[in-house]
Design an enzyme around this catalytic site. Sequence first.
Site, PDB file in Angstrom:
ATOM      1  N   GLY A 183      -5.679   1.890  -4.953  1.00  0.00           N
ATOM      2  CA  GLY A 183      -5.239   3.065  -5.369  1.00  0.00           C
ATOM      3  C   GLY A 183      -4.120   2.118  -6.207  1.00  0.00           C
ATOM      4  N   ASN A 192     -15.729   6.454  -1.933  1.00  0.00           N
ATOM      5  CA  ASN A 192     -14.852   7.217  -1.174  1.00  0.00           C
ATOM      6  C   ASN A 192     -13.793   7.694  -1.397  1.00  0.00           C
ATOM      7  OD1 ASN A 192     -13.171   7.912   1.426  1.00  0.00           O
ATOM      8  ND2 ASN A 192     -11.630   6.012   1.109  1.00  0.00           N
ATOM      9  N   TRP A 193     -14.294   9.276  -1.285  1.00  0.00           N
ATOM     10  CA  TRP A 193     -14.129  10.625  -1.582  1.00  0.00           C
ATOM     11  C   TRP A 193     -12.602  10.624  -2.317  1.00  0.00           C
ATOM     12  CZ3 TRP A 193     -17.783  14.582  -3.768  1.00  0.00           C
ATOM     13  CH2 TRP A 193     -18.887  14.636  -3.994  1.00  0.00           C
ATOM     14  N   LYS A 194     -12.426   9.889  -0.910  1.00  0.00           N
ATOM     15  CA  LYS A 194     -11.022  10.773   0.257  1.00  0.00           C
ATOM     16  C   LYS A 194     -10.793  12.343   0.106  1.00  0.00           C
ATOM     17  CE  LYS A 194      -8.828   6.461  -2.152  1.00  0.00           C
ATOM     18  NZ  LYS A 194      -7.668   5.028  -1.285  1.00  0.00           N
ATOM     19  N   GLU A 227      -5.994   4.142   4.963  1.00  0.00           N
ATOM     20  CA  GLU A 227      -5.161   4.836   5.119  1.00  0.00           C
ATOM     21  C   GLU A 227      -5.112   5.871   6.441  1.00  0.00           C
ATOM     22  OE1 GLU A 227      -6.648   6.411   1.303  1.00  0.00           O
ATOM     23  OE2 GLU A 227      -6.240   5.643  -0.009  1.00  0.00           O
ATOM     24  N   HIS A 235     -10.058   2.718   7.789  1.00  0.00           N
ATOM     25  CA  HIS A 235      -9.528   2.874   6.685  1.00  0.00           C
ATOM     26  C   HIS A 235      -7.790   2.888   6.618  1.00  0.00           C
ATOM     27  CE1 HIS A 235      -8.282   4.082   2.721  1.00  0.00           C
ATOM     28  NE2 HIS A 235      -9.475   3.263   1.836  1.00  0.00           N
ATOM     29  N   GLU A 250     -10.333  -4.791   1.898  1.00  0.00           N
ATOM     30  CA  GLU A 250      -9.854  -4.293   1.203  1.00  0.00           C
ATOM     31  C   GLU A 250      -8.322  -4.341   1.202  1.00  0.00           C
ATOM     32  OE1 GLU A 250     -12.022   0.107   0.289  1.00  0.00           O
ATOM     33  OE2 GLU A 250     -10.448   0.164   2.285  1.00  0.00           O
ATOM     34  N   SER A 278      -9.135  -0.947  -6.636  1.00  0.00           N
ATOM     35  CA  SER A 278      -8.795  -0.345  -7.686  1.00  0.00           C
ATOM     36  C   SER A 278      -9.800  -1.095  -8.057  1.00  0.00           C
ATOM     37  CB  SER A 278      -7.804  -1.280  -8.165  1.00  0.00           C
ATOM     38  OG  SER A 278      -6.794  -1.274  -7.308  1.00  0.00           O
ATOM     39  N   GLY A 317     -13.060   3.845  -4.379  1.00  0.00           N
ATOM     40  CA  GLY A 317     -11.596   5.474  -4.113  1.00  0.00           C
ATOM     41  C   GLY A 317     -11.407   5.784  -5.289  1.00  0.00           C
ATOM     42  N   GLY A 318     -10.999   5.797  -6.280  1.00  0.00           N
ATOM     43  CA  GLY A 318     -10.278   6.274  -7.311  1.00  0.00           C
ATOM     44  C   GLY A 318     -11.686   6.288  -8.475  1.00  0.00           C
TER      45      GLY A 318
HETATM   46  C1  PEP Z   1     -10.406   3.249  -1.190  1.00  0.00           C
HETATM   47  O1  PEP Z   1      -9.929   4.104  -1.093  1.00  0.00           O
HETATM   48  O2  PEP Z   1     -11.221   2.355  -0.446  1.00  0.00           O
HETATM   49  C2  PEP Z   1      -9.866   2.084  -2.374  1.00  0.00           C
HETATM   50  C3  PEP Z   1     -10.731   1.374  -2.618  1.00  0.00           C
HETATM   51  O3  PEP Z   1      -9.915   3.228  -3.355  1.00  0.00           O
HETATM   52  P1  PEP Z   1      -9.505   2.266  -4.492  1.00  0.00           P
HETATM   53  O4  PEP Z   1     -10.379   2.202  -5.548  1.00  0.00           O
HETATM   54  O5  PEP Z   1      -8.845   3.782  -5.952  1.00  0.00           O
HETATM   55  O6  PEP Z   1      -8.284   1.219  -4.759  1.00  0.00           O
END
Ligand code: PEP
Length: 249
Positions: A172, A9-11, A96, A94, A166, A212, A233-234
């Site tokens: 994050g 997930n590049w956001k 966010e 999601h 999640e 994470s 994500g990251g």
């Molecule tokens: C996400 O945005 O779905 C996510 C899991 O982010 P991260 O891996 O950065 O915690």
Amino acid sequence: MRKKIIAGNWKMNKTPKEAADFCRMMKEKAGSETAEVVFCVPFVDLHPVLEELKGTGIGVGAQNLHFEDSGAYTGEVSAPMLKEMGVDYVILGHSERRQYFGETDESVNRKVKKALESGLIPILCCGETLEQREAGITIEWVRIQMKCGLAGVSAEDMKKVVIAYEPIWAIGTGKTATAQQAQEVCHAIREVLAELFGMEVAEEVRIQYGGSVNGKNAAELFAMADIDGGLVGGASLKEEFSDIVHFKK
Ligand code: PEP
């Protein structure tokens, strides 16, 4: 045997040029014979990413859609628009989007149904806040999110849906749920899916863990019985994503 699915997930990261450069660099490294790999990217990056990843077997996803096919919804993008471009997946609900853009279980449910009707695979997100975990209501919360988010979905369609568990406190933050914590909730999700759609369907649905995930913790998480991959994500923005795709059991 469920095939693992690992989605990035590049956001809101990477311009179209940065996206193309990254995919050029990653397409060999992130391909996998054993797992399904997907890059979920900003709308403006879809075209260059689809071009770069053509023929690699890596899937492409969006991060949202509107629940109507077309109309006076300034700034929105519809499922048929995505499908026609060649997009196959879409992240929905999601945390966010729920937190910053007012998404509710009801709007998420309409989007899930529209995605399925349009031939897109929804990656439906759920998860608790730290306060909910500390209050001991994680399982109840996630069960409600599943019941509301999947209302009206047929058992046949449900087999295509991917669920991403999640925990919000792990997104994050660098704080990963332990493999046991993640397994406990993913198992509870499979149980509620069995109640709603029957055991056979529940056994087919892929349930990802997200929060994470990195090259070091992926193998332990993905080895759990009810965890069928990750939403990342990251770490999906970096070369490290290939370590996650090629996690060693
Ligand atoms: C996400 O945005 O779905 C996510 C899991 O982010 P991260 O891996 O950065 O915690």
